[in-house]
Write a protein that holds these residues in place. Sequence first.
Motif, PDB file in Angstrom:
ATOM      1  N   SER A 140       7.414   9.145  -5.795  1.00  0.00           N
ATOM      2  CA  SER A 140       7.992   8.626  -4.540  1.00  0.00           C
ATOM      3  C   SER A 140       6.908   8.446  -3.488  1.00  0.00           C
ATOM      4  N   PHE A 141       5.973   9.413  -3.405  1.00  0.00           N
ATOM      5  CA  PHE A 141       4.860   9.275  -2.452  1.00  0.00           C
ATOM      6  C   PHE A 141       4.075   8.002  -2.750  1.00  0.00           C
ATOM      7  N   GLY A 142       3.792   7.787  -4.037  1.00  0.00           N
ATOM      8  CA  GLY A 142       3.028   6.597  -4.438  1.00  0.00           C
ATOM      9  C   GLY A 142       3.761   5.314  -4.095  1.00  0.00           C
ATOM     10  N   ALA A 143       5.087   5.297  -4.378  1.00  0.00           N
ATOM     11  CA  ALA A 143       5.875   4.081  -4.122  1.00  0.00           C
ATOM     12  C   ALA A 143       5.980   3.814  -2.619  1.00  0.00           C
ATOM     13  N   ILE A 144       6.207   4.883  -1.837  1.00  0.00           N
ATOM     14  CA  ILE A 144       6.324   4.697  -0.374  1.00  0.00           C
ATOM     15  C   ILE A 144       4.980   4.226   0.192  1.00  0.00           C
ATOM     16  N   ASN A 145       3.902   4.793  -0.317  1.00  0.00           N
ATOM     17  CA  ASN A 145       2.585   4.357   0.148  1.00  0.00           C
ATOM     18  C   ASN A 145       2.326   2.888  -0.206  1.00  0.00           C
ATOM     19  N   THR A 146       2.828   2.467  -1.360  1.00  0.00           N
ATOM     20  CA  THR A 146       2.715   1.047  -1.734  1.00  0.00           C
ATOM     21  C   THR A 146       3.436   0.187  -0.698  1.00  0.00           C
ATOM     22  N   LEU A 147       4.633   0.629  -0.321  1.00  0.00           N
ATOM     23  CA  LEU A 147       5.405  -0.130   0.670  1.00  0.00           C
ATOM     24  C   LEU A 147       4.687  -0.155   2.025  1.00  0.00           C
ATOM     25  N   PHE A 148       4.091   0.977   2.422  1.00  0.00           N
ATOM     26  CA  PHE A 148       3.345   1.010   3.699  1.00  0.00           C
ATOM     27  C   PHE A 148       2.238  -0.046   3.678  1.00  0.00           C
TER      28      PHE A 148
END
Lengths: 192, 78
Positions: free
Chosen positions: A58-66
């Motif tokens: 989830s951290f990785g995916a949210i960072n991708t979105l950022f």
Amino acid sequence: MNQATTKSSLYYPPGGILMWIIIYLELITFGAVLVAMVWYSKDEPQLFHESRLLLNTSFGAINTLFLLVSGFFMALTVGSLKTQNISKSKLYLKLTMLGGLLFLGLKTLEYSDKIDAGLTMGYNTFFSFYWMLTLFHVIHVIVGLVILASVLRTMVKKPENLIIEDVEASATFWHMCDLVWLLLFPVIYLIF
Amino acid sequence: MKKLPFLIVLIILVILTVLSALVSNSGIGNGPQYIMLLSALKFLAVAFYFMELRHANTFWKVLLIGCLTIFIGLVLII
């Protein structure tokens, strides 16, 4: 403010030829290390799988979105500047930088979790690659933010000195951070 | 400046990111292949739209697609 000439846009990519040479060198460097990571995973597939599960997807995916949203605002910044809309450019550039700062904030949280759990660089082969690749990327994001801060400073204090080619080059560097992350994220967080 | 094309690309990128995470967690066969394909699409969308590579000389486009193809190919073949 200078405008890119039609001739240069025919023969040179947006951001300038030098910046694109840097981008290709960066992509080759990150790409080679990622391929090496996949190569090493064949020797210890179970270890890589179990280690990958210790990461927070989830951290990785949210960072991708950022980074993607930040890239979107960067594209709008350059677009607004080309239409001489400095006030909107300033707003979009601030939002671009906010995306980068949120990325760094979440990365700090992720790193803190990993260090607390003892998953440091020497823990195993997977985490050696994880720390090396993600830290190298974080350094690029920090450098990108410094460059954008410098552009914002000129935009606020001396907008008449702003050169569109310089802003395009800065934007291209920032987008490069997106590109590299788009290669890192699936390999490190998803495929093993 | 038209914001809509950029916004459409952003929405597509977000959908592709969510799809990647779903494929990864679903455990379906050929998952890594689908994940790498989705990532390649995102990479090209950022390069061609946000970085405006679509306006550049064909040389730069071919070079980028070549680099990406070699990378994805190596990751999937190894």
